[in-house]
Write a protein that holds these residues in place. Structure first.
Motif, PDB file in Angstrom:
ATOM      1  N   LEU A 192      14.594 -39.695  47.397  1.00 53.84           N
ATOM      2  CA  LEU A 192      15.381 -39.185  46.264  1.00 53.84           C
ATOM      3  C   LEU A 192      16.869 -39.168  46.576  1.00 53.84           C
ATOM      4  O   LEU A 192      17.691 -39.563  45.736  1.00 53.84           O
ATOM      5  N   VAL A 193      17.240 -38.722  47.762  1.00 51.18           N
ATOM      6  CA  VAL A 193      18.660 -38.663  48.126  1.00 51.18           C
ATOM      7  C   VAL A 193      19.274 -40.064  48.113  1.00 51.18           C
ATOM      8  O   VAL A 193      20.371 -40.277  47.571  1.00 51.18           O
ATOM      9  N   ILE A 194      18.571 -41.015  48.692  1.00 57.20           N
ATOM     10  CA  ILE A 194      19.071 -42.398  48.723  1.00 57.20           C
ATOM     11  C   ILE A 194      19.214 -42.945  47.302  1.00 57.20           C
ATOM     12  O   ILE A 194      20.230 -43.567  46.951  1.00 57.20           O
ATOM     13  N   LEU A 195      18.201 -42.705  46.469  1.00 52.68           N
ATOM     14  CA  LEU A 195      18.251 -43.190  45.089  1.00 52.68           C
ATOM     15  C   LEU A 195      19.378 -42.527  44.296  1.00 52.68           C
ATOM     16  O   LEU A 195      20.033 -43.174  43.474  1.00 52.68           O
ATOM     17  N   THR A 196      19.617 -41.238  44.543  1.00 54.22           N
ATOM     18  CA  THR A 196      20.705 -40.542  43.850  1.00 54.22           C
ATOM     19  C   THR A 196      22.044 -41.173  44.188  1.00 54.22           C
ATOM     20  O   THR A 196      22.896 -41.369  43.302  1.00 54.22           O
ATOM     21  N   LEU A 197      22.253 -41.499  45.449  1.00 55.13           N
ATOM     22  CA  LEU A 197      23.498 -42.150  45.857  1.00 55.13           C
ATOM     23  C   LEU A 197      23.617 -43.542  45.228  1.00 55.13           C
ATOM     24  O   LEU A 197      24.693 -43.922  44.742  1.00 55.13           O
ATOM     25  N   ILE A 198      22.529 -44.278  45.232  1.00 54.66           N
ATOM     26  CA  ILE A 198      22.556 -45.629  44.657  1.00 54.66           C
ATOM     27  C   ILE A 198      22.825 -45.579  43.161  1.00 54.66           C
ATOM     28  O   ILE A 198      23.696 -46.293  42.641  1.00 54.66           O
ATOM     29  N   PHE A 199      22.079 -44.738  42.450  1.00 53.07           N
ATOM     30  CA  PHE A 199      22.258 -44.647  41.003  1.00 53.07           C
ATOM     31  C   PHE A 199      23.633 -44.094  40.650  1.00 53.07           C
ATOM     32  O   PHE A 199      24.248 -44.523  39.667  1.00 53.07           O
ATOM     33  N   GLY A 200      24.110 -43.134  41.443  1.00 54.72           N
ATOM     34  CA  GLY A 200      25.454 -42.605  41.193  1.00 54.72           C
ATOM     35  C   GLY A 200      26.504 -43.686  41.309  1.00 54.72           C
ATOM     36  O   GLY A 200      27.430 -43.769  40.485  1.00 54.72           O
ATOM     37  N   PHE A 201      26.381 -44.536  42.314  1.00 58.55           N
ATOM     38  CA  PHE A 201      27.317 -45.651  42.482  1.00 58.55           C
ATOM     39  C   PHE A 201      27.195 -46.641  41.330  1.00 58.55           C
ATOM     40  O   PHE A 201      28.202 -47.089  40.766  1.00 58.55           O
ATOM     41  N   VAL A 202      25.964 -46.981  40.976  1.00 63.24           N
ATOM     42  CA  VAL A 202      25.742 -47.968  39.909  1.00 63.24           C
ATOM     43  C   VAL A 202      26.291 -47.475  38.581  1.00 63.24           C
ATOM     44  O   VAL A 202      26.968 -48.218  37.852  1.00 63.24           O
ATOM     45  N   PHE A 203      26.024 -46.222  38.249  1.00 65.80           N
ATOM     46  CA  PHE A 203      26.476 -45.683  36.961  1.00 65.80           C
ATOM     47  C   PHE A 203      27.998 -45.594  36.874  1.00 65.80           C
ATOM     48  O   PHE A 203      28.572 -45.755  35.802  1.00 65.80           O
ATOM     49  N   ASN A 204      28.659 -45.347  37.999  1.00 65.81           N
ATOM     50  CA  ASN A 204      30.099 -45.079  37.968  1.00 65.81           C
ATOM     51  C   ASN A 204      30.974 -46.271  38.340  1.00 65.81           C
ATOM     52  O   ASN A 204      32.131 -46.333  37.903  1.00 65.81           O
ATOM     53  N   TYR A 205      30.441 -47.202  39.137  1.00 64.28           N
ATOM     54  CA  TYR A 205      31.323 -48.213  39.708  1.00 64.28           C
ATOM     55  C   TYR A 205      30.872 -49.653  39.466  1.00 64.28           C
ATOM     56  O   TYR A 205      31.423 -50.564  40.080  1.00 64.28           O
ATOM     57  N   TYR A 289      23.689 -37.148  39.837  1.00 65.23           N
ATOM     58  CA  TYR A 289      23.634 -35.822  40.461  1.00 65.23           C
ATOM     59  C   TYR A 289      23.076 -34.793  39.486  1.00 65.23           C
ATOM     60  O   TYR A 289      22.342 -33.880  39.884  1.00 65.23           O
ATOM     61  N   GLY A 290      23.424 -34.918  38.205  1.00 66.17           N
ATOM     62  CA  GLY A 290      22.898 -33.995  37.208  1.00 66.17           C
ATOM     63  C   GLY A 290      21.383 -34.060  37.135  1.00 66.17           C
ATOM     64  O   GLY A 290      20.706 -33.030  37.045  1.00 66.17           O
ATOM     65  N   ALA A 291      20.818 -35.273  37.166  1.00 63.27           N
ATOM     66  CA  ALA A 291      19.358 -35.424  37.148  1.00 63.27           C
ATOM     67  C   ALA A 291      18.745 -34.822  38.410  1.00 63.27           C
ATOM     68  O   ALA A 291      17.694 -34.180  38.364  1.00 63.27           O
ATOM     69  N   PHE A 292      19.405 -35.022  39.533  1.00 65.16           N
ATOM     70  CA  PHE A 292      18.945 -34.466  40.817  1.00 65.16           C
ATOM     71  C   PHE A 292      18.908 -32.950  40.760  1.00 65.16           C
ATOM     72  O   PHE A 292      17.895 -32.311  41.067  1.00 65.16           O
ATOM     73  N   ILE A 293      20.005 -32.336  40.352  1.00 64.34           N
ATOM     74  CA  ILE A 293      20.100 -30.876  40.366  1.00 64.34           C
ATOM     75  C   ILE A 293      19.248 -30.263  39.264  1.00 64.34           C
ATOM     76  O   ILE A 293      18.741 -29.141  39.397  1.00 64.34           O
ATOM     77  N   GLY A 294      19.061 -30.993  38.156  1.00 57.06           N
ATOM     78  CA  GLY A 294      18.183 -30.502  37.097  1.00 57.06           C
ATOM     79  C   GLY A 294      16.744 -30.423  37.560  1.00 57.06           C
ATOM     80  O   GLY A 294      16.040 -29.448  37.288  1.00 57.06           O
ATOM     81  N   ALA A 295      16.288 -31.450  38.273  1.00 53.86           N
ATOM     82  CA  ALA A 295      14.932 -31.434  38.825  1.00 53.86           C
ATOM     83  C   ALA A 295      14.774 -30.312  39.842  1.00 53.86           C
ATOM     84  O   ALA A 295      13.738 -29.634  39.887  1.00 53.86           O
ATOM     85  N   ALA A 296      15.811 -30.095  40.643  1.00 53.93           N
ATOM     86  CA  ALA A 296      15.767 -29.022  41.643  1.00 53.93           C
ATOM     87  C   ALA A 296      15.667 -27.658  40.975  1.00 53.93           C
ATOM     88  O   ALA A 296      14.894 -26.797  41.404  1.00 53.93           O
ATOM     89  N   LEU A 297      16.431 -27.450  39.910  1.00 50.83           N
ATOM     90  CA  LEU A 297      16.424 -26.151  39.233  1.00 50.83           C
ATOM     91  C   LEU A 297      15.052 -25.846  38.654  1.00 50.83           C
ATOM     92  O   LEU A 297      14.557 -24.710  38.773  1.00 50.83           O
ATOM     93  N   ILE A 298      14.417 -26.830  38.033  1.00 49.26           N
ATOM     94  CA  ILE A 298      13.093 -26.601  37.440  1.00 49.26           C
ATOM     95  C   ILE A 298      12.087 -26.193  38.510  1.00 49.26           C
ATOM     96  O   ILE A 298      11.300 -25.260  38.321  1.00 49.26           O
ATOM     97  N   GLU A 299      12.106 -26.858  39.649  1.00 44.73           N
ATOM     98  CA  GLU A 299      11.155 -26.524  40.708  1.00 44.73           C
ATOM     99  C   GLU A 299      11.475 -25.168  41.333  1.00 44.73           C
ATOM    100  O   GLU A 299      10.567 -24.409  41.679  1.00 44.73           O
ATOM    101  N   VAL A 300      12.761 -24.849  41.478  1.00 44.12           N
ATOM    102  CA  VAL A 300      13.148 -23.538  42.021  1.00 44.12           C
ATOM    103  C   VAL A 300      12.667 -22.421  41.096  1.00 44.12           C
ATOM    104  O   VAL A 300      12.169 -21.379  41.549  1.00 44.12           O
TER     105      VAL A 300
END
Length: 338
Positions: A192-205, A289-300
Protein backbone atom coordinates in the motif's frame (compact mmCIF):
# COMPACT_ATOMS: atom_id res chain seq x y z
CA UNK A 1 20.29 52.94 -3.49
CA UNK A 2 18.70 55.78 -1.46
CA UNK A 3 17.48 54.82 2.05
CA UNK A 4 13.85 55.50 1.10
CA UNK A 5 13.99 53.10 -1.86
CA UNK A 6 15.82 50.41 0.17
CA UNK A 7 13.16 50.60 2.89
CA UNK A 8 10.41 50.33 0.29
CA UNK A 9 12.06 47.28 -1.30
CA UNK A 10 12.52 45.66 2.10
CA UNK A 11 8.88 46.14 2.99
CA UNK A 12 7.80 44.73 -0.36
CA UNK A 13 9.86 41.55 0.14
CA UNK A 14 8.45 41.05 3.63
CA UNK A 15 4.95 41.51 2.32
CA UNK A 16 5.47 38.91 -0.38
CA UNK A 17 6.96 36.40 2.08
CA UNK A 18 4.04 36.96 4.45
CA UNK A 19 1.54 36.33 1.66
CA UNK A 20 3.29 33.11 0.64
CA UNK A 21 3.30 31.81 4.20
CA UNK A 22 -0.37 32.70 4.67
CA UNK A 23 -1.29 31.03 1.41
CA UNK A 24 0.50 27.81 2.36
CA UNK A 25 -1.24 27.73 5.75
CA UNK A 26 -4.61 28.35 4.17
CA UNK A 27 -4.04 25.57 1.68
CA UNK A 28 -3.03 23.19 4.45
CA UNK A 29 -6.04 23.91 6.66
CA UNK A 30 -8.38 23.77 3.66
CA UNK A 31 -7.18 20.27 2.80
CA UNK A 32 -9.62 17.55 3.79
CA UNK A 33 -6.90 14.87 4.12
CA UNK A 34 -5.19 17.15 6.66
CA UNK A 35 -8.26 17.23 8.91
CA UNK A 36 -8.84 13.51 8.46
CA UNK A 37 -5.25 12.98 9.61
CA UNK A 38 -5.93 15.16 12.66
CA UNK A 39 -9.12 13.20 13.41
CA UNK A 40 -7.21 9.93 13.05
CA UNK A 41 -4.55 11.12 15.49
CA UNK A 42 -7.14 12.27 18.02
CA UNK A 43 -9.00 8.95 17.88
CA UNK A 44 -5.80 6.93 18.31
CA UNK A 45 -4.68 9.04 21.30
CA UNK A 46 -8.12 8.89 22.93
CA UNK A 47 -8.43 5.13 22.47
CA UNK A 48 -4.90 4.59 23.76
CA UNK A 49 -5.88 6.23 27.07
CA UNK A 50 -9.37 4.73 27.16
CA UNK A 51 -8.27 1.16 26.42
CA UNK A 52 -4.58 0.35 27.11
CA UNK A 53 -4.80 -2.80 25.00
CA UNK A 54 -5.48 -0.58 22.00
CA UNK A 55 -1.98 0.91 21.99
CA UNK A 56 -0.17 -2.40 21.66
CA UNK A 57 2.16 -3.43 18.88
CA UNK A 58 -0.05 -6.40 18.01
CA UNK A 59 -3.18 -4.27 17.67
CA UNK A 60 -1.44 -1.66 15.53
CA UNK A 61 -0.11 -4.48 13.36
CA UNK A 62 -3.66 -5.75 12.87
CA UNK A 63 -5.03 -2.28 12.13
CA UNK A 64 -2.42 -1.47 9.51
CA UNK A 65 -2.70 -4.86 7.85
CA UNK A 66 -6.50 -4.70 7.69
CA UNK A 67 -6.74 -1.22 6.23
CA UNK A 68 -4.01 -2.00 3.69
CA UNK A 69 -6.38 -4.30 1.78
CA UNK A 70 -8.99 -1.56 1.49
CA UNK A 71 -6.36 1.10 0.79
CA UNK A 72 -4.93 -0.84 -2.15
CA UNK A 73 -8.39 -1.08 -3.70
CA UNK A 74 -9.01 2.60 -2.95
CA UNK A 75 -6.10 3.61 -5.21
CA UNK A 76 -7.82 2.08 -8.22
CA UNK A 77 -11.23 3.38 -7.17
CA UNK A 78 -9.80 6.87 -6.82
CA UNK A 79 -8.75 6.91 -10.48
CA UNK A 80 -12.30 5.96 -11.45
CA UNK A 81 -13.89 8.58 -9.19
CA UNK A 82 -11.57 11.32 -10.44
CA UNK A 83 -13.03 10.79 -13.92
CA UNK A 84 -16.54 11.11 -12.51
CA UNK A 85 -17.26 7.36 -12.57
CA UNK A 86 -17.93 4.69 -9.96
CA UNK A 87 -17.07 0.99 -9.66
CA UNK A 88 -19.49 -1.08 -7.58
CA UNK A 89 -18.05 -4.39 -8.76
CA UNK A 90 -14.69 -4.44 -6.94
CA UNK A 91 -15.91 -6.62 -4.06
CA UNK A 92 -17.30 -9.28 -6.39
CA UNK A 93 -14.18 -9.13 -8.54
CA UNK A 94 -12.22 -9.98 -5.40
CA UNK A 95 -14.34 -13.09 -4.87
CA UNK A 96 -13.86 -14.18 -8.49
CA UNK A 97 -10.10 -13.57 -8.44
CA UNK A 98 -9.51 -15.52 -5.24
CA UNK A 99 -11.46 -18.49 -6.62
CA UNK A 100 -9.56 -18.44 -9.93
CA UNK A 101 -6.22 -18.40 -8.10
CA UNK A 102 -7.44 -21.03 -5.63
CA UNK A 103 -8.63 -23.41 -8.35
CA UNK A 104 -5.33 -23.14 -10.23
CA UNK A 105 -3.36 -23.75 -7.02
CA UNK A 106 -5.60 -26.70 -6.16
CA UNK A 107 -4.68 -28.20 -9.54
CA UNK A 108 -1.06 -28.11 -8.27
CA UNK A 109 0.14 -25.44 -10.65
CA UNK A 110 3.01 -23.31 -9.25
CA UNK A 111 2.21 -20.04 -7.48
CA UNK A 112 3.80 -17.98 -10.27
CA UNK A 113 1.13 -19.37 -12.60
CA UNK A 114 -1.84 -19.28 -10.22
CA UNK A 115 -1.46 -15.77 -8.85
CA UNK A 116 -0.98 -14.07 -12.24
CA UNK A 117 -3.97 -16.08 -13.48
CA UNK A 118 -6.06 -14.48 -10.76
CA UNK A 119 -4.76 -11.01 -11.62
CA UNK A 120 -5.50 -11.54 -15.32
CA UNK A 121 -9.01 -12.75 -14.47
CA UNK A 122 -9.65 -9.56 -12.51
CA UNK A 123 -8.23 -7.41 -15.31
CA UNK A 124 -10.53 -9.17 -17.80
CA UNK A 125 -13.62 -8.28 -15.78
CA UNK A 126 -12.36 -4.71 -15.48
CA UNK A 127 -11.89 -4.61 -19.25
CA UNK A 128 -15.50 -5.68 -19.73
CA UNK A 129 -16.63 -2.87 -17.42
CA UNK A 130 -14.40 -0.36 -19.16
CA UNK A 131 -15.42 -1.30 -22.69
CA UNK A 132 -19.15 -1.11 -22.01
CA UNK A 133 -18.81 2.20 -20.16
CA UNK A 134 -16.31 3.89 -22.46
CA UNK A 135 -17.28 2.59 -25.89
CA UNK A 136 -20.91 1.47 -25.58
CA UNK A 137 -21.79 4.46 -23.43
CA UNK A 138 -23.79 2.88 -20.62
CA UNK A 139 -23.71 4.54 -17.16
CA UNK A 140 -20.96 3.28 -14.81
CA UNK A 141 -23.44 2.70 -11.99
CA UNK A 142 -25.54 0.32 -14.09
CA UNK A 143 -22.61 -1.52 -15.68
CA UNK A 144 -20.65 -2.11 -12.48
CA UNK A 145 -23.81 -3.01 -10.56
CA UNK A 146 -24.43 -5.71 -13.18
CA UNK A 147 -20.83 -6.91 -12.85
CA UNK A 148 -21.24 -7.00 -9.06
CA UNK A 149 -23.91 -9.69 -9.51
CA UNK A 150 -22.28 -11.47 -12.45
CA UNK A 151 -18.76 -11.78 -10.96
CA UNK A 152 -20.14 -13.20 -7.72
CA UNK A 153 -22.12 -15.73 -9.72
CA UNK A 154 -19.03 -16.67 -11.74
CA UNK A 155 -17.12 -17.28 -8.50
CA UNK A 156 -19.85 -19.51 -7.10
CA UNK A 157 -20.06 -21.56 -10.28
CA UNK A 158 -16.29 -21.96 -10.63
CA UNK A 159 -15.81 -22.98 -6.99
CA UNK A 160 -18.87 -25.22 -6.80
CA UNK A 161 -19.87 -22.98 -3.89
CA UNK A 162 -17.14 -24.41 -1.66
CA UNK A 163 -14.07 -23.20 0.19
CA UNK A 164 -10.69 -24.02 -1.35
CA UNK A 165 -7.86 -24.67 1.10
CA UNK A 166 -5.63 -27.07 -0.85
CA UNK A 167 -3.05 -24.78 -2.43
CA UNK A 168 -0.77 -27.60 -3.53
CA UNK A 169 3.00 -27.74 -3.00
CA UNK A 170 3.39 -23.93 -3.10
CA UNK A 171 0.98 -23.23 -0.25
CA UNK A 172 3.69 -21.91 2.06
CA UNK A 173 4.86 -19.42 -0.57
CA UNK A 174 1.32 -18.11 -1.03
CA UNK A 175 0.85 -17.78 2.72
CA UNK A 176 4.12 -15.88 3.02
CA UNK A 177 3.19 -13.43 0.25
CA UNK A 178 -0.04 -12.35 1.91
CA UNK A 179 0.62 -13.12 5.55
CA UNK A 180 4.34 -12.40 5.86
CA UNK A 181 6.06 -9.30 7.19
CA UNK A 182 9.18 -7.22 6.70
CA UNK A 183 10.72 -5.33 9.62
CA UNK A 184 7.65 -6.10 11.70
CA UNK A 185 5.27 -4.55 9.16
CA UNK A 186 2.82 -6.73 7.21
CA UNK A 187 3.54 -7.22 3.52
CA UNK A 188 0.20 -5.68 2.40
CA UNK A 189 1.14 -2.46 4.21
CA UNK A 190 4.39 -2.20 2.27
CA UNK A 191 2.45 -2.76 -0.94
CA UNK A 192 0.00 0.00 0.00
CA UNK A 193 2.76 2.48 0.87
CA UNK A 194 4.55 1.84 -2.42
CA UNK A 195 1.31 2.16 -4.39
CA UNK A 196 0.41 5.40 -2.58
CA UNK A 197 3.74 6.92 -3.60
CA UNK A 198 3.36 5.72 -7.18
CA UNK A 199 -0.22 6.91 -7.55
CA UNK A 200 0.59 10.21 -5.86
CA UNK A 201 3.36 10.81 -8.39
CA UNK A 202 1.20 9.75 -11.33
CA UNK A 203 -1.76 11.92 -10.33
CA UNK A 204 0.37 15.02 -9.72
CA UNK A 205 3.30 14.87 -12.11
CA UNK A 206 2.27 12.98 -15.25
CA UNK A 207 0.18 13.95 -18.24
CA UNK A 208 -1.95 10.83 -17.69
CA UNK A 209 -2.87 12.03 -14.22
CA UNK A 210 -3.63 15.56 -15.38
CA UNK A 211 -5.89 14.16 -18.08
CA UNK A 212 -7.86 12.21 -15.48
CA UNK A 213 -8.62 15.42 -13.60
CA UNK A 214 -9.48 17.16 -16.86
CA UNK A 215 -12.03 14.45 -17.69
CA UNK A 216 -13.57 14.70 -14.24
CA UNK A 217 -13.65 18.48 -14.35
CA UNK A 218 -15.29 18.78 -17.77
CA UNK A 219 -15.40 15.75 -20.03
CA UNK A 220 -16.56 17.63 -23.13
CA UNK A 221 -13.86 20.27 -22.76
CA UNK A 222 -11.22 17.59 -22.22
CA UNK A 223 -12.29 15.82 -25.40
CA UNK A 224 -12.15 19.04 -27.38
CA UNK A 225 -8.56 19.61 -26.22
CA UNK A 226 -7.48 16.21 -27.54
CA UNK A 227 -7.71 14.06 -24.41
CA UNK A 228 -8.50 10.42 -25.40
CA UNK A 229 -11.49 10.26 -23.06
CA UNK A 230 -12.79 6.84 -24.08
CA UNK A 231 -9.41 5.17 -23.89
CA UNK A 232 -8.67 6.65 -20.48
CA UNK A 233 -12.06 5.66 -19.11
CA UNK A 234 -11.39 2.12 -20.27
CA UNK A 235 -8.00 2.18 -18.57
CA UNK A 236 -9.24 3.36 -15.16
CA UNK A 237 -11.79 0.53 -14.89
CA UNK A 238 -9.11 -2.02 -15.76
CA UNK A 239 -6.87 -0.38 -13.17
CA UNK A 240 -9.60 -0.49 -10.53
CA UNK A 241 -10.16 -4.19 -11.17
CA UNK A 242 -6.42 -4.89 -11.04
CA UNK A 243 -6.13 -3.21 -7.63
CA UNK A 244 -9.07 -5.28 -6.37
CA UNK A 245 -7.38 -8.40 -7.78
CA UNK A 246 -4.07 -7.55 -6.10
CA UNK A 247 -5.81 -7.03 -2.76
CA UNK A 248 -7.61 -10.34 -3.24
CA UNK A 249 -4.34 -12.19 -3.85
CA UNK A 250 -2.88 -10.75 -0.65
CA UNK A 251 -5.98 -11.70 1.35
CA UNK A 252 -5.80 -15.18 -0.15
CA UNK A 253 -2.32 -15.58 1.32
CA UNK A 254 -3.30 -14.06 4.65
CA UNK A 255 -6.42 -16.19 5.19
CA UNK A 256 -5.01 -19.36 3.65
CA UNK A 257 -8.28 -20.13 1.89
CA UNK A 258 -10.28 -19.10 -1.19
CA UNK A 259 -13.98 -18.36 -0.71
CA UNK A 260 -16.40 -16.91 -3.21
CA UNK A 261 -17.93 -14.68 -0.51
CA UNK A 262 -14.72 -12.65 -0.23
CA UNK A 263 -15.25 -8.94 -0.73
CA UNK A 264 -18.96 -8.71 0.08
CA UNK A 265 -19.59 -5.10 1.09
CA UNK A 266 -16.01 -4.05 0.38
CA UNK A 267 -17.07 -1.76 -2.46
CA UNK A 268 -18.83 0.52 0.04
CA UNK A 269 -15.78 0.66 2.31
CA UNK A 270 -13.52 1.43 -0.63
CA UNK A 271 -15.75 4.22 -1.94
CA UNK A 272 -16.08 5.55 1.61
CA UNK A 273 -12.28 5.65 1.96
CA UNK A 274 -11.87 7.82 -1.13
CA UNK A 275 -14.76 10.15 -0.24
CA UNK A 276 -13.63 10.58 3.37
CA UNK A 277 -10.15 11.30 2.02
CA UNK A 278 -11.42 14.20 -0.09
CA UNK A 279 -12.41 12.68 -3.44
CA UNK A 280 -15.41 14.29 -5.12
CA UNK A 281 -18.01 11.83 -6.39
CA UNK A 282 -18.77 14.31 -9.19
CA UNK A 283 -15.17 13.91 -10.39
CA UNK A 284 -12.15 16.15 -10.77
CA UNK A 285 -10.78 15.94 -7.21
CA UNK A 286 -8.92 13.48 -5.03
CA UNK A 287 -5.45 12.50 -3.80
CA UNK A 288 -3.64 9.22 -3.22
CA UNK A 289 -2.79 10.26 0.34
CA UNK A 290 -6.45 11.09 0.93
CA UNK A 291 -7.47 7.56 -0.12
CA UNK A 292 -4.74 6.14 2.13
CA UNK A 293 -5.74 8.13 5.20
CA UNK A 294 -9.45 7.57 4.54
CA UNK A 295 -8.96 3.80 4.57
CA UNK A 296 -6.90 4.13 7.75
CA UNK A 297 -9.59 6.17 9.50
CA UNK A 298 -12.33 3.64 8.73
CA UNK A 299 -10.28 0.77 10.14
CA UNK A 300 -9.24 2.79 13.21
CA UNK A 301 -12.92 3.54 13.90
CA UNK A 302 -13.90 -0.09 13.37
CA UNK A 303 -11.13 -1.39 15.59
CA UNK A 304 -11.80 1.25 18.24
CA UNK A 305 -15.48 0.33 18.43
CA UNK A 306 -14.61 -3.33 18.88
CA UNK A 307 -12.03 -2.54 21.56
CA UNK A 308 -14.57 -0.34 23.35
CA UNK A 309 -17.07 -3.18 23.40
CA UNK A 310 -19.53 -1.54 21.02
CA UNK A 311 -21.79 -3.94 19.12
CA UNK A 312 -20.23 -4.68 15.72
CA UNK A 313 -23.57 -3.95 14.06
CA UNK A 314 -23.01 -0.25 14.79
CA UNK A 315 -19.90 -0.09 12.62
CA UNK A 316 -21.83 0.66 9.46
CA UNK A 317 -23.71 3.49 11.16
CA UNK A 318 -20.48 5.20 12.24
CA UNK A 319 -18.86 4.79 8.83
CA UNK A 320 -22.00 6.14 7.17
CA UNK A 321 -21.93 9.14 9.47
CA UNK A 322 -18.33 9.88 8.53
CA UNK A 323 -19.18 9.64 4.83
CA UNK A 324 -21.97 12.20 5.20
CA UNK A 325 -19.74 14.48 7.26
CA UNK A 326 -16.92 14.18 4.71
CA UNK A 327 -19.24 15.12 1.82
CA UNK A 328 -20.67 17.99 3.84
CA UNK A 329 -17.16 19.22 4.64
CA UNK A 330 -16.29 19.12 0.95
CA UNK A 331 -19.43 21.15 0.20
CA UNK A 332 -18.44 23.76 2.77
CA UNK A 333 -14.91 23.95 1.37
CA UNK A 334 -16.37 24.39 -2.12
CA UNK A 335 -18.48 27.31 -0.94
CA UNK A 336 -15.51 28.96 0.77
CA UNK A 337 -13.45 28.69 -2.40
CA UNK A 338 -16.27 30.25 -4.40
Amino acid sequence: MPPEKAETASVSIQDVVGIQQSTFLQRLTASQPFWITVALFVIVVFMSFYEPAYATERNFYNITRNFAFIGIMAMGMLAVIITGGIDLSVGSIMGFVTIVAGVVLEAHYPWWVALPAGLLAGAALGAINGYIIAYVGLPPFVVTLGMLAAARSFAQILSGNRMITDFGPDKQVVLEIGGGQILGIANPVWVLVILTLIFGFVFNYTSWGRRLFAIGGNEQAAQLTGVPVRRMKFQVYVLSACMAALSSILILGWQGSAINALGIGYELRVIASTVIGGADLMGGAGTAYGAFIGAALIEVIRNGLLMAGVDANWQGAFVGLFIVLAVYLERLRGRSRA
